[in-house]
Design a protein around this motif. Structure first.
Motif, PDB file in Angstrom:
ATOM      1  N   ASP A 216       0.842  -1.206   0.000  1.00 24.36           N
ATOM      2  CA  ASP A 216       0.000   0.000   0.000  1.00 24.36           C
ATOM      3  C   ASP A 216       0.874   1.252   0.000  1.00 24.36           C
ATOM      4  N   TRP A 217       1.939   1.243   0.789  1.00 26.54           N
ATOM      5  CA  TRP A 217       2.839   2.393   0.838  1.00 26.54           C
ATOM      6  C   TRP A 217       3.531   2.590  -0.512  1.00 26.54           C
ATOM      7  N   LEU A 218       3.970   1.497  -1.122  1.00 23.33           N
ATOM      8  CA  LEU A 218       4.598   1.602  -2.434  1.00 23.33           C
ATOM      9  C   LEU A 218       3.627   2.171  -3.470  1.00 23.33           C
ATOM     10  N   ARG A 219       2.376   1.732  -3.379  1.00 22.81           N
ATOM     11  CA  ARG A 219       1.381   2.140  -4.363  1.00 22.81           C
ATOM     12  C   ARG A 219       0.920   3.582  -4.138  1.00 22.81           C
ATOM     13  N   HIS A 220       0.621   3.918  -2.896  1.00 25.08           N
ATOM     14  CA  HIS A 220      -0.029   5.202  -2.616  1.00 25.08           C
ATOM     15  C   HIS A 220       0.937   6.316  -2.230  1.00 25.08           C
ATOM     16  N   THR A 221       2.163   5.993  -1.969  1.00 29.12           N
ATOM     17  CA  THR A 221       3.153   7.022  -1.652  1.00 29.12           C
ATOM     18  C   THR A 221       4.276   7.037  -2.685  1.00 29.12           C
ATOM     19  N   VAL A 222       4.965   5.927  -2.830  1.00 26.33           N
ATOM     20  CA  VAL A 222       6.136   5.895  -3.706  1.00 26.33           C
ATOM     21  C   VAL A 222       5.727   6.072  -5.171  1.00 26.33           C
ATOM     22  N   ALA A 223       4.717   5.311  -5.614  1.00 27.87           N
ATOM     23  CA  ALA A 223       4.283   5.417  -7.008  1.00 27.87           C
ATOM     24  C   ALA A 223       3.622   6.760  -7.283  1.00 27.87           C
ATOM     25  N   GLU A 224       2.812   7.231  -6.341  1.00 27.71           N
ATOM     26  CA  GLU A 224       2.144   8.521  -6.556  1.00 27.71           C
ATOM     27  C   GLU A 224       3.130   9.680  -6.594  1.00 27.71           C
ATOM     28  N   GLU A 225       4.264   9.526  -5.906  1.00 24.36           N
ATOM     29  CA  GLU A 225       5.323  10.535  -5.974  1.00 24.36           C
ATOM     30  C   GLU A 225       6.120  10.431  -7.273  1.00 24.36           C
ATOM     31  N   GLY A 226       5.880   9.370  -8.033  1.00 24.91           N
ATOM     32  CA  GLY A 226       6.597   9.173  -9.284  1.00 24.91           C
ATOM     33  C   GLY A 226       7.958   8.537  -9.117  1.00 24.91           C
ATOM     34  N   ALA A 227       8.249   8.024  -7.915  1.00 20.32           N
ATOM     35  CA  ALA A 227       9.557   7.413  -7.676  1.00 20.32           C
ATOM     36  C   ALA A 227       9.669   6.031  -8.310  1.00 20.32           C
ATOM     37  N   VAL A 228       8.538   5.352  -8.506  1.00 19.01           N
ATOM     38  CA  VAL A 228       8.489   4.104  -9.271  1.00 19.01           C
ATOM     39  C   VAL A 228       7.282   4.187 -10.199  1.00 19.01           C
ATOM     40  N   SER A 229       7.268   3.343 -11.211  1.00 18.32           N
ATOM     41  CA  SER A 229       6.132   3.287 -12.125  1.00 18.32           C
ATOM     42  C   SER A 229       5.076   2.335 -11.577  1.00 18.32           C
ATOM     43  N   GLU A 230       3.844   2.518 -11.992  1.00 19.36           N
ATOM     44  CA  GLU A 230       2.778   1.605 -11.588  1.00 19.36           C
ATOM     45  C   GLU A 230       3.102   0.181 -12.018  1.00 19.36           C
ATOM     46  N   SER A 231       3.694   0.050 -13.187  1.00 16.59           N
ATOM     47  CA  SER A 231       4.027  -1.288 -13.680  1.00 16.59           C
ATOM     48  C   SER A 231       5.076  -1.980 -12.811  1.00 16.59           C
ATOM     49  N   ASP A 232       5.899  -1.193 -12.115  1.00 18.38           N
ATOM     50  CA  ASP A 232       6.903  -1.786 -11.237  1.00 18.38           C
ATOM     51  C   ASP A 232       6.265  -2.553 -10.088  1.00 18.38           C
ATOM     52  N   LEU A 233       5.062  -2.143  -9.706  1.00 19.66           N
ATOM     53  CA  LEU A 233       4.376  -2.819  -8.605  1.00 19.66           C
ATOM     54  C   LEU A 233       3.909  -4.206  -9.010  1.00 19.66           C
ATOM     55  N   ASP A 234       3.746  -4.425 -10.304  1.00 23.66           N
ATOM     56  CA  ASP A 234       3.307  -5.738 -10.783  1.00 23.66           C
ATOM     57  C   ASP A 234       4.427  -6.782 -10.718  1.00 23.66           C
ATOM     58  N   LEU A 235       5.637  -6.346 -10.391  1.00 26.11           N
ATOM     59  CA  LEU A 235       6.749  -7.285 -10.283  1.00 26.11           C
ATOM     60  C   LEU A 235       6.643  -8.144  -9.029  1.00 26.11           C
ATOM     61  N   ILE A 236       5.806  -7.709  -8.087  1.00 25.13           N
ATOM     62  CA  ILE A 236       5.648  -8.423  -6.820  1.00 25.13           C
ATOM     63  C   ILE A 236       4.238  -8.995  -6.749  1.00 25.13           C
ATOM     64  N   GLN A 237       4.142 -10.266  -6.397  1.00 24.01           N
ATOM     65  CA  GLN A 237       2.843 -10.902  -6.187  1.00 24.01           C
ATOM     66  C   GLN A 237       2.719 -11.299  -4.721  1.00 24.01           C
ATOM     67  N   ILE A 238       1.488 -11.370  -4.239  1.00 25.21           N
ATOM     68  CA  ILE A 238       1.269 -11.597  -2.816  1.00 25.21           C
ATOM     69  C   ILE A 238       0.142 -12.604  -2.619  1.00 25.21           C
ATOM     70  N   THR A 239       0.297 -13.454  -1.607  1.00 27.47           N
ATOM     71  CA  THR A 239      -0.704 -14.472  -1.320  1.00 27.47           C
ATOM     72  C   THR A 239      -0.564 -14.912   0.135  1.00 27.47           C
ATOM     73  N   ASP A 240      -1.592 -15.593   0.634  1.00 28.42           N
ATOM     74  CA  ASP A 240      -1.529 -16.224   1.953  1.00 28.42           C
ATOM     75  C   ASP A 240      -1.378 -17.739   1.851  1.00 28.42           C
ATOM     76  N   ASP A 241      -1.369 -18.262   0.645  1.00 27.70           N
ATOM     77  CA  ASP A 241      -1.433 -19.699   0.413  1.00 27.70           C
ATOM     78  C   ASP A 241      -0.075 -20.236  -0.050  1.00 27.70           C
ATOM     79  N   PRO A 242       0.590 -21.087   0.739  1.00 28.35           N
ATOM     80  CA  PRO A 242       1.873 -21.647   0.305  1.00 28.35           C
ATOM     81  C   PRO A 242       1.782 -22.366  -1.030  1.00 28.35           C
ATOM     82  N   GLU A 243       0.672 -23.081  -1.270  1.00 24.87           N
ATOM     83  CA  GLU A 243       0.512 -23.780  -2.543  1.00 24.87           C
ATOM     84  C   GLU A 243       0.495 -22.801  -3.707  1.00 24.87           C
TER      85      GLU A 243
END
Length: 261
Positions: A216-243
């Motif tokens: 959320d911080w990367l998306r709403h602070t870092v990306a909104e400041e233009g320090a990273v691109s929105e597409s850069d956030l797609d490099l990370i995936q997140i889940t609660d399921d080990p499988e």
């Protein structure tokens, strides 16, 4: 195997914890000598040749040679990162263990930092899954030795040599909750993918409650400041399921492995 109780013979153990310096284990006064990374990065010092930068270059070279020579035939592998402080009776330990087992059953070697906590759990799971369990240890003042589930272990003096081995011999990262070291490894991996230094490199965060606020911080602070691109956030995936984490790693690692059930 029964362990020897030093107190039964009147022997008093040393209060300072043991630590490793490359392949060497140090205790007592010897354990208080400066770490190799610190000696390298600090300016000044004596003129003894074995404490000069040209000599350290040879030591650094030896760590790369040892790492490359040991891991070159490893085959497809995924690195699992997480806190050394994860307790054995915690859900996160069980998740890391499950991840290690699933990766091994899919035909992937499991690489960790070789320490306790989440690293130990992933190595333990890799052993249970019949896979290769790898530990890349590091000289630290408060940790010593490889966990007992490491089949193939290398101890490093220098962080940067060790981190090179993680990236060179892994086809992806699965990252469990952790502290500064885990964050360092995570952002190094993301930076390498974002700058196209590596390709086909999945990065999966396990634990939405822990990692969600960071994203959320990367998306709403870092990306909104233009320090990273929105597409850069797609490099990370997140889940609660080990499988699911393992399925993502297996499907994107670009190596011929067995499918995850």
């Amino acid at each position: 195997m029964a362990s020897h109780d030093p107190h039964s013979s009147g022997f008093e153990p040393m209060h300072d914890p043991a630590r490793r310096k490359g392949a060497v284990i140090l205790r007592g006064d010897q354990a208080r000598i400066p770490q190799a990374d610190r000696a390298l990065l600090d300016s000044g010092g004596g003129e003894d040749f074995t404490h000069t930068d040209p000599w350290r270059v040879l030591r650094i070279q030896s760590e790369f040679v040892e790492g490359f020579g040991t891991l070159s035939g490893l085959g497809p592998a995924v690195s699992v990162f997480g806190s050394a402080r994860t307790k054995r009776d915690s859900p996160r330990y069980l998740q890391a263990e499950r991840v290690g087992q699933l990766l091994a059953e899919a035909g992937l070697a499991v690489i960790t930092g070789g320490g306790p906590g989440a690293m130990e759990a992933a190595n333990k799971g890799a052993c249970a899954g019949g896979g290769i369990s790898v530990g890349l240890g590091i000289e630290l003042p408060f940790e010593s030795g490889m966990n007992e589930y490491v089949d193939l272990g290398i101890n490093f003096r220098y962080f940067f040599a060790r981190k090179t081995m993680f990236v060179k011999y892994s086809q992806g990262f699965i990252v469990l909750p952790g502290g500064y070291g885990t964050l360092d490894e995570l952002f190094e991996a993301v930076t390498l993918v974002q700058t196209e230094k590596v390709t086909s490199f999945p990065i999966v965060l396990l634990g939405t409650g822990y990692w969600g606020p960071l994203l959320d911080w990367l998306r709403h602070t870092v990306a909104e400041e233009g320090a990273v691109s929105e597409s850069d956030l797609d490099l990370i995936q997140i889940t609660d399921d080990p499988e699911e984490a393992v399925r993502i790693a297996v499907s994107q690692c670009g190596k011929p492995v067995r499918p995850v059930d």
